[in-house]
Design a protein around this motif. Structure first.
Motif, PDB file in Angstrom:
ATOM      1  N   ILE A  58       0.871  -1.176   0.000  1.00  0.00           N
ATOM      2  CA  ILE A  58       0.000   0.000   0.000  1.00  0.00           C
ATOM      3  C   ILE A  58       0.906   1.223   0.000  1.00  0.00           C
ATOM      4  N   SER A  59       0.801   2.026  -1.061  1.00  0.00           N
ATOM      5  CA  SER A  59       1.683   3.196  -1.176  1.00  0.00           C
ATOM      6  C   SER A  59       0.931   4.484  -0.857  1.00  0.00           C
ATOM      7  N   ILE A  60       1.529   5.311   0.018  1.00  0.00           N
ATOM      8  CA  ILE A  60       0.950   6.655   0.250  1.00  0.00           C
ATOM      9  C   ILE A  60       1.806   7.723  -0.422  1.00  0.00           C
ATOM     10  N   LEU A  61       2.777   7.295  -1.247  1.00  0.00           N
ATOM     11  CA  LEU A  61       3.685   8.253  -1.889  1.00  0.00           C
ATOM     12  C   LEU A  61       2.932   9.119  -2.892  1.00  0.00           C
ATOM     13  N   VAL A  62       3.095  10.405  -2.742  1.00  0.00           N
ATOM     14  CA  VAL A  62       2.412  11.289  -3.675  1.00  0.00           C
ATOM     15  C   VAL A  62       3.087  11.207  -5.048  1.00  0.00           C
ATOM     16  N   GLY A  63       2.285  11.082  -6.092  1.00  0.00           N
ATOM     17  CA  GLY A  63       2.781  11.202  -7.466  1.00  0.00           C
ATOM     18  C   GLY A  63       3.501  10.010  -8.060  1.00  0.00           C
ATOM     19  N   VAL A  64       3.682   8.908  -7.345  1.00  0.00           N
ATOM     20  CA  VAL A  64       4.389   7.749  -7.922  1.00  0.00           C
ATOM     21  C   VAL A  64       3.353   6.703  -8.332  1.00  0.00           C
ATOM     22  N   THR A  65       3.344   6.351  -9.623  1.00  0.00           N
ATOM     23  CA  THR A  65       2.261   5.515 -10.154  1.00  0.00           C
ATOM     24  C   THR A  65       2.380   4.055  -9.704  1.00  0.00           C
ATOM     25  N   ILE A  66       1.264   3.364  -9.822  1.00  0.00           N
ATOM     26  CA  ILE A  66       1.229   1.932  -9.490  1.00  0.00           C
ATOM     27  C   ILE A  66       2.233   1.187 -10.370  1.00  0.00           C
ATOM     28  N   SER A  67       2.250   1.506 -11.655  1.00  0.00           N
ATOM     29  CA  SER A  67       3.145   0.752 -12.554  1.00  0.00           C
ATOM     30  C   SER A  67       4.609   1.033 -12.215  1.00  0.00           C
ATOM     31  N   ALA A  68       4.935   2.277 -11.833  1.00  0.00           N
ATOM     32  CA  ALA A  68       6.335   2.588 -11.481  1.00  0.00           C
ATOM     33  C   ALA A  68       6.747   1.825 -10.229  1.00  0.00           C
ATOM     34  N   ILE A  69       5.869   1.780  -9.237  1.00  0.00           N
ATOM     35  CA  ILE A  69       6.201   1.067  -7.994  1.00  0.00           C
ATOM     36  C   ILE A  69       6.311  -0.429  -8.265  1.00  0.00           C
ATOM     37  N   THR A  70       5.368  -0.961  -9.042  1.00  0.00           N
ATOM     38  CA  THR A  70       5.389  -2.393  -9.356  1.00  0.00           C
ATOM     39  C   THR A  70       6.687  -2.759 -10.069  1.00  0.00           C
ATOM     40  N   LYS A  71       7.076  -1.901 -11.012  1.00  0.00           N
ATOM     41  CA  LYS A  71       8.303  -2.170 -11.770  1.00  0.00           C
ATOM     42  C   LYS A  71       9.520  -2.174 -10.846  1.00  0.00           C
ATOM     43  N   LYS A  72       9.606  -1.185  -9.975  1.00  0.00           N
ATOM     44  CA  LYS A  72      10.755  -1.107  -9.053  1.00  0.00           C
ATOM     45  C   LYS A  72      10.815  -2.335  -8.151  1.00  0.00           C
ATOM     46  N   LEU A  73       9.652  -2.721  -7.616  1.00  0.00           N
ATOM     47  CA  LEU A  73       9.631  -3.864  -6.695  1.00  0.00           C
ATOM     48  C   LEU A  73       9.972  -5.156  -7.434  1.00  0.00           C
ATOM     49  N   THR A  74       9.389  -5.318  -8.614  1.00  0.00           N
ATOM     50  CA  THR A  74       9.627  -6.545  -9.378  1.00  0.00           C
ATOM     51  C   THR A  74      11.097  -6.659  -9.748  1.00  0.00           C
ATOM     52  N   THR A  75      11.676  -5.542 -10.201  1.00  0.00           N
ATOM     53  CA  THR A  75      13.074  -5.554 -10.618  1.00  0.00           C
ATOM     54  C   THR A  75      14.003  -5.809  -9.433  1.00  0.00           C
ATOM     55  N   ALA A  76      13.743  -5.091  -8.331  1.00  0.00           N
ATOM     56  CA  ALA A  76      14.668  -5.193  -7.201  1.00  0.00           C
ATOM     57  C   ALA A  76      14.517  -6.501  -6.439  1.00  0.00           C
ATOM     58  N   LEU A  77      13.270  -6.991  -6.343  1.00  0.00           N
ATOM     59  CA  LEU A  77      13.037  -8.130  -5.458  1.00  0.00           C
ATOM     60  C   LEU A  77      12.925  -9.449  -6.204  1.00  0.00           C
ATOM     61  N   ASN A  78      12.735  -9.332  -7.518  1.00  0.00           N
ATOM     62  CA  ASN A  78      12.694 -10.537  -8.327  1.00  0.00           C
ATOM     63  C   ASN A  78      11.594 -11.508  -7.899  1.00  0.00           C
ATOM     64  N   PHE A  79      10.455 -10.957  -7.511  1.00  0.00           N
ATOM     65  CA  PHE A  79       9.294 -11.828  -7.330  1.00  0.00           C
ATOM     66  C   PHE A  79       8.041 -11.113  -7.814  1.00  0.00           C
ATOM     67  N   VAL A  80       7.047 -11.909  -8.171  1.00  0.00           N
ATOM     68  CA  VAL A  80       5.810 -11.363  -8.735  1.00  0.00           C
ATOM     69  C   VAL A  80       4.627 -11.875  -7.901  1.00  0.00           C
ATOM     70  N   GLY A  81       3.427 -11.492  -8.334  1.00  0.00           N
ATOM     71  CA  GLY A  81       2.242 -12.028  -7.665  1.00  0.00           C
ATOM     72  C   GLY A  81       1.755 -11.176  -6.515  1.00  0.00           C
ATOM     73  N   PHE A  82       2.181  -9.902  -6.483  1.00  0.00           N
ATOM     74  CA  PHE A  82       1.685  -8.987  -5.439  1.00  0.00           C
ATOM     75  C   PHE A  82       0.886  -7.866  -6.100  1.00  0.00           C
ATOM     76  N   ASP A  83       0.047  -7.227  -5.300  1.00  0.00           N
ATOM     77  CA  ASP A  83      -0.674  -6.050  -5.777  1.00  0.00           C
ATOM     78  C   ASP A  83      -0.073  -4.795  -5.148  1.00  0.00           C
ATOM     79  N   VAL A  84      -0.119  -3.711  -5.910  1.00  0.00           N
ATOM     80  CA  VAL A  84       0.225  -2.392  -5.358  1.00  0.00           C
ATOM     81  C   VAL A  84      -1.051  -1.551  -5.409  1.00  0.00           C
ATOM     82  N   ILE A  85      -1.454  -1.059  -4.264  1.00  0.00           N
ATOM     83  CA  ILE A  85      -2.627  -0.181  -4.205  1.00  0.00           C
ATOM     84  C   ILE A  85      -2.163   1.171  -3.680  1.00  0.00           C
TER      85      ILE A  85
END
Ligand SMILES: NC(=O)C1=CN([C@@H]2O[C@H](COP(=O)(O)OP(=O)(O)OC[C@H]3O[C@@H](n4cnc5c(N)ncnc54)[C@H](OP(=O)(O)O)[C@@H]3O)[C@@H](O)[C@H]2O)C=CC1
Ligand SMILES: O=C(O)[C@@H]1CCC=N1
Length: 226
Positions: A58-85
């Motif tokens: 759950i992101s409260i960051l102003v101005g950072v999109t769901i796709s940008a956060i998902t991409k960062k997490l997927t790239t850095a953590l190398n796992f999938v199957g989570f939601d970003v709201i």
């Protein structure tokens, strides 16, 4: 709170802190609550380990999109199957009178959306909006309390200038703001109509409104603050 709400609240919720080696293996839900410029640093401090448990960020960051956060997490953590709201809450949530705007991808699990709605509704109103609406509405629900406090302070200053003690002035201004807000919410009337109902012909309120318009309050709010 009903049983369903209690059940969905039974997930464990922890905030991301520094050196969070095991957050992802211990928590179902993780809040991203740092300033946007520290997101990369925060993500790089996470370790997905062998069995990441987190299924919802759950992101409260102003101005950072769901796709940008998902991409960062997927790239850095190398796992999938989570939601970003994404949510945009405000500080009045701390007294149960908050206003949270929520947005999610079409493919986000409805259970996850319900969890976030349930969590944030505990602190006030919570409404789902499209992601394109989140940035403009953030200027109101996220930043808005600061604008309102300036108005409270200014009205209180005005009363003090006329000889009213500060604590009485601020208390009366805050209660008046609360009452006016409740009128907007509960009557459903247009704020202009509510304003008209206070302005007696030739009275002191319309004189005050005239002074406000002359000093550009409305222009400053619509054109500059937002
Ligand atoms: N203030 C408000 O009313 C609202 C703020 N927001 C959003 O909330 C976010 C935080 O704002 P705000 O609370 O005002 O800011 P603060 O500076 O008060 O809080 C930022 C938090 O992020 C932590 N942090 C910093 N770097 C990292 C990192 N690398 N990893 C993990 N955590 C980190 C800080 O920890 P530490 O204290 O240890 O440095 C601190 O707890 C922003 O994205 C803002 O847009 C959204 C809605 C309303
Ligand atoms: O000023 C800020 O950056 C944050 C966003 C919403 C409220 N405060």
């Amino acid at each position: 709170m009903n049983l369903y709400n209690l059940q969905i609240l039974s997930v464990r919720v922890l905030s991301i802190i520094y050196f969070t080696d095991d957050v992802l293996s211990e928590c179902d839900v993780v809040f991203l609550a740092m300033k946007p410029q520290y997101l990369d640093e925060a993500v790089s401090s996470l370790n997905s380990g062998k069995n990441p448990k987190t299924k919802l960020f759950i992101s409260i960051l102003v101005g950072v999109t769901i796709s940008a956060i998902t991409k960062k997490l997927t790239t850095a953590l190398n796992f999938v199957g989570f939601d970003v709201i994404r949510i945009m809450p405000n500080t009045p949530i701390s007294v149960g009178a908050g206003c949270t705007m929520l947005c999610h991808d079409e493919d986000a699990l409805s259970t996850h959306v319900e969890i976030v709605k349930c969590l944030m509704s505990a602190g006030g109103a919570c409404e789902v909006v499209s992601e394109s609406m989140l940035n403009p509405i953030s200027a109101i629900c996220g930043a808005g309390p600061a604008y309102i406090y300036v108005m409270v302070e200014a009205l209180s200053d005005g009363a003090v200038k006329m000889g009213v003690p500060r604590d009485l002035a601020t208390r009366v201004v805050a209660q008046t703001m609360l009452g006016a807000s409740q009128m907007v919410i509960k009557t459903g009337k247009h704020p202009g109509q509510l304003k008209d109902e206070v302005c007696s012909p030739g009275g002191s309120t319309i004189a005050g409104i005239h002074a406000m318009e002359q000093s550009g309050v409305r222009y400053g709010i619509v054109g500059k603050a937002c």
